[in-house]
Every structure is written in C-alpha cells, then in structure tokens.
Design a protein around this motif. Structure first.
Motif, mmCIF file in Angstrom:
data_model
loop_
_atom_site.group_PDB
_atom_site.id
_atom_site.type_symbol
_atom_site.label_atom_id
_atom_site.label_comp_id
_atom_site.label_asym_id
_atom_site.label_seq_id
_atom_site.Cartn_x
_atom_site.Cartn_y
_atom_site.Cartn_z
ATOM 1 N N UNK A 6 123.073 56.775 2.157
ATOM 2 C CA UNK A 6 122.771 55.355 1.834
ATOM 3 C C UNK A 6 122.840 54.542 0.652
ATOM 4 N N UNK A 7 122.916 54.708 -0.459
ATOM 5 C CA UNK A 7 123.128 54.093 -1.536
ATOM 6 C C UNK A 7 124.408 53.724 -1.022
ATOM 7 N N UNK A 8 125.295 54.134 -0.653
ATOM 8 C CA UNK A 8 126.935 53.669 -0.841
ATOM 9 C C UNK A 8 127.630 52.732 0.524
ATOM 10 N N UNK A 9 126.615 53.003 1.195
ATOM 11 C CA UNK A 9 125.965 51.926 3.004
ATOM 12 C C UNK A 9 127.734 52.666 3.169
ATOM 13 N N UNK A 10 127.955 53.853 3.995
ATOM 14 C CA UNK A 10 128.881 54.590 4.564
ATOM 15 C C UNK A 10 127.647 56.186 5.298
ATOM 16 N N UNK A 11 128.621 57.092 5.935
ATOM 17 C CA UNK A 11 127.771 57.707 6.314
ATOM 18 C C UNK A 11 127.886 59.229 5.831
ATOM 19 N N UNK A 12 127.092 59.702 6.125
ATOM 20 C CA UNK A 12 126.824 61.047 4.928
ATOM 21 C C UNK A 12 128.646 62.117 5.658
ATOM 22 N N UNK A 13 128.900 62.028 6.450
ATOM 23 C CA UNK A 13 130.532 62.432 7.154
ATOM 24 C C UNK A 13 131.275 61.702 6.460
ATOM 25 N N UNK A 14 131.297 60.665 5.532
ATOM 26 C CA UNK A 14 132.531 60.029 4.669
ATOM 27 C C UNK A 14 131.663 60.687 2.881
ATOM 28 N N UNK A 15 131.086 60.790 2.728
ATOM 29 C CA UNK A 15 130.530 61.643 1.846
ATOM 30 C C UNK A 15 130.962 62.857 1.927
ATOM 31 N N UNK A 16 130.974 63.430 2.697
ATOM 32 C CA UNK A 16 131.286 64.407 2.313
ATOM 33 C C UNK A 16 132.741 64.616 2.518
ATOM 34 N N UNK A 17 133.784 64.164 3.331
ATOM 35 C CA UNK A 17 135.175 63.748 3.625
ATOM 36 C C UNK A 17 135.776 63.849 1.949
ATOM 37 N N UNK A 18 134.736 62.607 1.004
ATOM 38 C CA UNK A 18 135.420 62.517 -0.253
ATOM 39 C C UNK A 18 135.383 63.885 -0.949
ATOM 40 N N UNK A 19 133.971 64.821 -1.097
ATOM 41 C CA UNK A 19 133.345 65.431 -2.038
ATOM 42 C C UNK A 19 134.431 67.053 -1.929
ATOM 43 N N UNK A 20 135.286 66.868 -0.492
ATOM 44 C CA UNK A 20 136.021 67.784 0.180
ATOM 45 C C UNK A 20 137.388 67.147 -0.526
ATOM 46 N N UNK A 21 137.784 66.413 -0.603
ATOM 47 C CA UNK A 21 139.476 65.640 -1.262
ATOM 48 C C UNK A 21 140.317 65.377 0.352
ATOM 49 N N UNK A 22 139.694 65.422 1.214
ATOM 50 C CA UNK A 22 140.297 64.771 2.425
ATOM 51 C C UNK A 22 141.107 63.216 2.627
ATOM 52 N N UNK A 23 139.799 62.412 2.237
ATOM 53 C CA UNK A 23 139.903 61.057 1.735
ATOM 54 C C UNK A 23 140.071 60.539 0.385
ATOM 55 N N UNK A 24 140.895 59.693 0.545
ATOM 56 C CA UNK A 24 140.997 59.199 -0.567
ATOM 57 C C UNK A 24 139.929 57.749 -1.227
ATOM 58 N N UNK A 25 139.806 57.642 -2.098
ATOM 59 C CA UNK A 25 138.533 56.182 -2.786
ATOM 60 C C UNK A 25 138.761 55.350 -2.817
ATOM 61 N N UNK A 26 138.767 54.111 -2.275
ATOM 62 C CA UNK A 26 138.292 53.326 -2.774
ATOM 63 C C UNK A 26 138.155 53.226 -3.860
ATOM 64 N N UNK A 27 139.285 52.218 -5.018
ATOM 65 C CA UNK A 27 138.120 51.968 -5.929
ATOM 66 C C UNK A 27 136.301 51.059 -5.900
ATOM 67 N N UNK A 28 136.431 50.378 -4.764
ATOM 68 C CA UNK A 28 135.272 49.586 -4.818
ATOM 69 C C UNK A 28 133.894 51.002 -4.766
ATOM 70 N N UNK A 29 134.392 51.742 -3.412
ATOM 71 C CA UNK A 29 133.797 52.911 -3.084
ATOM 72 C C UNK A 29 133.633 54.209 -4.508
ATOM 73 N N UNK A 30 134.557 54.187 -5.226
ATOM 74 C CA UNK A 30 134.223 54.863 -5.946
ATOM 75 C C UNK A 30 133.198 53.849 -7.026
ATOM 76 N N UNK A 31 132.919 53.430 -7.247
ATOM 77 C CA UNK A 31 132.123 52.165 -8.317
ATOM 78 C C UNK A 31 130.896 52.412 -7.568
ATOM 79 N N UNK A 32 130.976 52.494 -6.059
ATOM 80 C CA UNK A 32 129.258 52.412 -6.063
ATOM 81 C C UNK A 32 128.961 53.498 -5.833
ATOM 82 N N UNK A 33 129.744 55.260 -5.922
ATOM 83 C CA UNK A 33 129.779 56.293 -5.754
ATOM 84 C C UNK A 33 128.919 56.614 -7.637
ATOM 85 N N UNK A 34 129.148 56.049 -8.282
ATOM 86 C CA UNK A 34 129.229 55.974 -9.707
ATOM 87 C C UNK A 34 127.946 54.999 -10.021
ATOM 88 N N UNK A 35 127.773 53.930 -9.546
ATOM 89 C CA UNK A 35 126.436 53.716 -9.591
ATOM 90 C C UNK A 35 125.139 54.362 -9.408
#
Length: 114
Positions: free
Chosen positions: A66-95
């Motif tokens: 919710x804080x990043x504006x994506x689905x929880x499934x997408x966050x799960x894919x990022x955490x499991x290494x299944x998807x690449x993360x764009x620079x903007x999305x990585x910045x949102x996650x870091x924030x």
C-alpha cells in the motif's frame, strides 16, 4: 569512385575486399578469475534485504504494498527475487522501510564468493 554517383552495376563489379576483422585476435589473459555478479544474484540480495527490513520493523506485505502503490503479490515477487525492481520502485520501498536505497545493496555479493 563516388558511391553517390555510381550506378549499381559499377558498385557490383568492383573487387571484393576482405573485412579488416579477418585477422584473428588474441584473447586477453587475466591473472586471476573475476567473480561475476549475475542479475539473479542482485535480485535475490535486494529481495532478502527488503524482506529482512520489513520483518524487522514488523510491517506486513500488504502495508508495504500500500505504501508503494503495488499489490502485495508484487512485493512478494520482489522479495523472492522473481522480478527486477525499477529504480523508482526501489526508492519507494526504501522510503516506506525508512532506509537509504544503498541499504539494499549491502547484501549483494558474487555467487561464487564464500
């Protein structure tokens, strides 16, 4: 011969020249093998860092999503290494996790390094 003014017959009749890359090149020698970091290594390292930080601050997948504006499934894919993360999305996650973007690269190491 000016190629702009030459006819197609004149161009086809001229002798063929071998490309200048026809001579074999020597391979450069390395003193020591270099450890390479693959895309999968980077994605997995960033994913581990996201999951570790999220759990450390007791944040759910849904709250981070919710804080990043994506689905929880997408966050799960990022955490499991299944998807690449764009620079903007990585910045949102870091924030959202309260860390600098560089935090996620601290765990990224070449696969063959112990």
């Amino acid at each position: 011969m000016d190629l702009n003014k030459a006819s197609s017959a004149e161009i086809l009749d001229r002798p063929h020249r071998a490309p200048h890359s026809a001579t074999p090149r020597r391979k450069a020698r390395r003193a020591m093998p270099v450890a390479r970091t693959t895309t999968q290594d980077v994605q997995a390292g960033i994913g581990l860092a996201i999951r570790g930080r999220r759990r450390l601050i007791d944040m759910t997948l849904r709250a981070l999503a919710d804080a990043c504006g994506v689905s929880f499934q997408q966050i799960h894919k990022y955490e499991s290494g299944q998807c690449s993360i764009s620079a903007v999305q990585l910045w949102r996650i870091a924030s959202a996790l309260g860390v600098p973007v560089s935090y996620f690269f601290e765990r990224v190491t070449p696969a063959d390094r112990s």
